[in-house]
Design an enzyme around this catalytic site. Structure first.
Site, PDB file in Angstrom:
ATOM      1  N   SER A 224      24.197  77.649 -41.252  1.00 53.51           N
ATOM      2  CA  SER A 224      22.857  77.921 -40.701  1.00 53.51           C
ATOM      3  C   SER A 224      22.100  76.657 -40.272  1.00 53.51           C
ATOM      4  CB  SER A 224      21.816  78.694 -41.570  1.00 53.51           C
ATOM      5  OG  SER A 224      21.351  77.845 -42.583  1.00 53.51           O
ATOM      6  N   ASP A 225      21.532  76.794 -39.316  1.00 54.13           N
ATOM      7  CA  ASP A 225      20.410  75.782 -38.762  1.00 54.13           C
ATOM      8  C   ASP A 225      19.232  75.822 -39.912  1.00 54.13           C
ATOM      9  OD1 ASP A 225      19.196  73.539 -37.735  1.00 54.13           O
ATOM     10  OD2 ASP A 225      19.020  74.271 -35.723  1.00 54.13           O
ATOM     11  N   TRP A 226      18.801  74.715 -40.167  1.00 57.88           N
ATOM     12  CA  TRP A 226      17.810  74.751 -41.443  1.00 57.88           C
ATOM     13  C   TRP A 226      16.767  75.499 -41.194  1.00 57.88           C
ATOM     14  CZ3 TRP A 226      22.039  72.246 -41.341  1.00 57.88           C
ATOM     15  CH2 TRP A 226      22.334  71.609 -42.621  1.00 57.88           C
ATOM     16  N   GLY A 227      16.700  76.711 -41.912  1.00 58.98           N
ATOM     17  CA  GLY A 227      15.455  77.722 -41.902  1.00 58.98           C
ATOM     18  C   GLY A 227      15.667  78.677 -40.844  1.00 58.98           C
ATOM     19  N   SER A 228      17.063  78.966 -40.530  1.00 59.43           N
ATOM     20  CA  SER A 228      17.136  79.834 -39.367  1.00 59.43           C
ATOM     21  C   SER A 228      17.510  81.488 -39.954  1.00 59.43           C
ATOM     22  CB  SER A 228      18.471  79.427 -38.277  1.00 59.43           C
ATOM     23  OG  SER A 228      19.725  79.479 -38.985  1.00 59.43           O
TER      24      SER A 228
END
Length: 683
Positions: A224-228
């Site tokens: 995941s992209d960070w916080g996605s």
């Protein structure tokens, strides 16, 4: 013990712990079962030390040219070298996976991360991205191809939906990823923040499973992209493997997901097994054992910066500069002394200031005592001059000079993650300074530092020389000086269109909930080919200090062929000038008469060659089914239309030098031909 057997011995809590980050850039380990932890690092053009550790390299890790600069080289070999250089910094810093490259399409010039992306064209993005990945992974370091998919702006990136029809997605926004996945096999792919057609990319089954894994054969993991991640159960069920950074509530959330029937524990085990295989392979990869040499690393950055420099205009052959012709030379603009050498956000590289080359220092070396050199800062990359500075210091100094070199470009905080740009013009004070300088001096060269396409000021027709320096990393200072004074013959070409206006078809920035793509395929040069009057400098444009002649195009097989024929296109390029130089030969395909809406032409091949004066080389391209195909939404497959095509070879998208005819016809009339070579009824 196999990973499947390890998973059987894990508690639910241990499984959950492994499926999210231990901290910002580190995965969790499980010592009792021998599950290793790995370190990841941003970013695409330089390594940031993992997990906040101090950098072990004196002077900091190498700041390479940004993707917009690297793409201007159109050089696969250099992108491979860049990957190797980045990997060696990773090895030195004990980083296992580099979070890059980013290959999203430059749909709109205001996207704040355009400096991190390669091109408006999916072939350029995919080919250069693949070369970069192969370079990194050849040294035993993993990569994370990002941001999958259709993350083409920073505004509302975390909540907005990119609404795109399937044909446009397949041909433009997914094609680069497809090329990179198939040609380079990245160890991981990073999902984008945004929704794609109302479904978050982190939990989009069609994107992460149906396309990425089942169609393209991707066998790595999705990070995941960070916080996605918005629902960890949906994300893991639909193709994601690792949530970053740490989710302290993941165990509770997964138990809730199992209880509600969103995901089963068996499905969690399958996702975890793929992740463990990835962790093992990453740790087992054989690392490059070349002794670390920062000077050698810097030399790679310099080589890329050299070929990134893009000569846009050279009236009266003002370049390269012959110092003996100009007794008095003035350099204006603080970017000559304090260049914009990188963008902001996750791609920030902590390079020591003393390692950042200043163009002014190298200009001084070239001029020496052969001419009188004056420097007037006027403004910096983040401060503007007063009115007296604009009309006074700059104009007065220019009026006393025989040659003026003006450094201008984007403000440093414009080129960054998380924000889109308010505009894509030079600041008014920079444009005004250039105008006054040009009135005062008859020989003016403008050097631009920016991460993506800009709109020119009124000075564009009056100055004699324009060089696009891009955001060219720590070695940009010597690279621009070498080009200005002729040690290096410029060979950069634009991987994006520089236009007078923005594409009016684009829905941007959307309504806060979604952004539609009504332009469909009409993005970049595909749009501007329909409106050439709006072009300042076209896609593929870049001048040299020498000249090249194109000749002798041939296409085989000739005659009438089926859509699955292997096509070979050849042509000859001759250096007709007095200097050695490099030329990027571009091949485009035009469907002469189509029953559906298609671009005027599309890039299907490019090769960069080096030629000595008088030397001729033959350039060869290979074309296949997909190079003539469009995505047929009725067939749910790629389809080639029967009929006439033109093979176009040129020095840019608007400078076509050669063309040849090519005819495709099916064995049976009124049929369509799918990629599996079966015929079905015409639809």
């Amino acid at each position: 013990m196999t990973n499947k057997e390890k998973i059987k011995q894990m508690t639910f809590s241990e499984k959950a712990m492994l499926l999210t980050g231990k901290n910002m850039l580190t995965t969790a380990e499980l010592d009792r079962l021998g599950v290793p932890s790995i370190e990841m690092s941003d970013g695409p053009h330089g390594v940031r030390t993992a997990s906040g550790k101090p950098c072990s390299v004196e002077g900091g890790c190498i700041c390479f040219p940004t993707a917009s600069a690297a793409s201007a080289t159109w050089n696969r070999e250099l992108l491979f070298k860049m990957g190797v250089g980045l990997a060696r910094d990773c090895i030195k810093e004990e980083v296992d996976v580099l979070l890059g490259p980013g290959i999203n399409i430059k749909r709109h010039p205001l996207c704040g991360r355009n400096f991190e992306y390669f091109s408006e064209d999916p072939m350029v993005a995919g080919e250069l991205g693949a070369a970069y990945i192969n370079g990194v992974q050849s040294c035993g370091i993993g990569t994370s191809l990002k941001h999958f998919a259709a993350n083409n702006q920073e505004i509302d990136r975390g909540t907005g939906s990119s609404e795109i029809d399937e044909r446009t997605l397949r041909e433009i926004y997914l094609r680069g990823f497809e090329i990179a996945v198939k040609k380079a096999k990245p160890t991981s792919v990073m999902n984008a923040y945004n929704k794609l057609n109302a479904i978050y990319c982190s939990e989009n089954k069609w994107l992460l499973k149906d396309i990425l894994r089942d169609e393209w054969g991707f066998d790595g993991v999705v990070i995941s992209d960070w916080g996605s991640v918005h629902n960890i159960s949906k994300a893991l069920k639909n193709g994601m493997n690792l949530q970053m950074p740490t989710n302290t509530k993941i165990e509770e959330q997964l138990k809730d997901g199992v209880e509600k029937g969103i995901i089963t524990e068996e499905e969690i085990d399958e996702v975890l097994e793929a992740l463990l295989n990835f962790l093992d392979a990453t740790k087992a990869a054989v690392r490059d054992n070349t002794p670390y040499d920062r000077d050698a690393q810097h030399a790679i950055a310099k080589e890329i910066a050299d070929e990134a420099m893009t000569l846009l205009k050279n009236e009266d052959n003002i370049l390269p500069i012959d110092v003996t012709k100009y007794p008095k030379i003035v350099v204006l603009g603080g970017l000559a002394e304090m260049p914009t050498y990188m963008g902001g956000g996750s791609s920030t590289v902590h390079t020591a200031e003393e390692k950042i080359e200043k163009p002014l220092d190298f200009i001084r070396e070239y001029i020496g005592d052969k001419a009188e050199l004056t420097y007037v800062p006027l403004y910096t990359r983040d401060t503007m001059p007063n009115r007296d500075g604009i009309r006074g210091d700059g104009a007065v100094a220019a009026s006393k000079a025989d040659l003026a070199i003006v450094f201008a470009g984007s403000l440093i905080h414009f080129e960054t993650e998380g924000l889109d740009k308010p505009h894509n013009e030079l600041e008014n004070y920079m444009n005004t300074c250039i105008e006054w300088i040009n009135k005062a001096c008859k020989n003016v060269i403008v050097v631009l530092q920016n991460g993506s396409a800009i709109v020119p000021g009124r000075w564009k027709d009056d100055v004699k020389g324009i060089v696009e320096m891009w955001i060219s990393g720590e070695a940009g200072g010597s690279a621009i000086a070498d080009v200005l004074f002729g040690k290096v013959n410029p060979s950069g070409k634009l991987a994006e269109t520089f236009s007078y206006t923005m594409n009016p078809l684009l829905d941007y920035p959307g309504d806060g909930f979604k952004v539609t793509y009504p332009e469909q395929w009409k993005v970049g040069y595909r749009y501007f080919d329909l409106h050439p009057e709006q072009i300042w400098y076209p896609f593929g444009h870049g001048l040299s200090y020498t000249t090249f002649e194109y000749s002798d195009i041939s296409v085989s097989p000739d005659g009438v062929n089926g859509p699955d024929a292997d096509v070979t296109v050849k042509c000859k390029i001759t250096n007709t000038g007095k200097l050695a130089g490099k030329e990027t030969v571009q091949l485009y395909v035009n469907d002469v008469k189509s029953i559906i809406s298609k671009p005027v032409k599309e890039l299907k091949g490019f090769e960069k060659i080096h030629l000595e004066p008088g030397e001729t080389k033959e350039v060869e391209f290979k074309l296949g089914f997909r190079d003539f195909a469009y995505y047929n939404v009725g067939l749910k497959d790629w389809h080639v239309e029967s009929g006439a095509y033109k093979i176009l070879i040129g020095a840019s998208s608007r400078d076509i030098r050669l063309e040849a005819d090519y005819l495709i016809k099916y064995d049976k009339d009124y049929t369509v031909y799918a990629k599996d070579k079966t015929t079905v009824a015409d639809m």
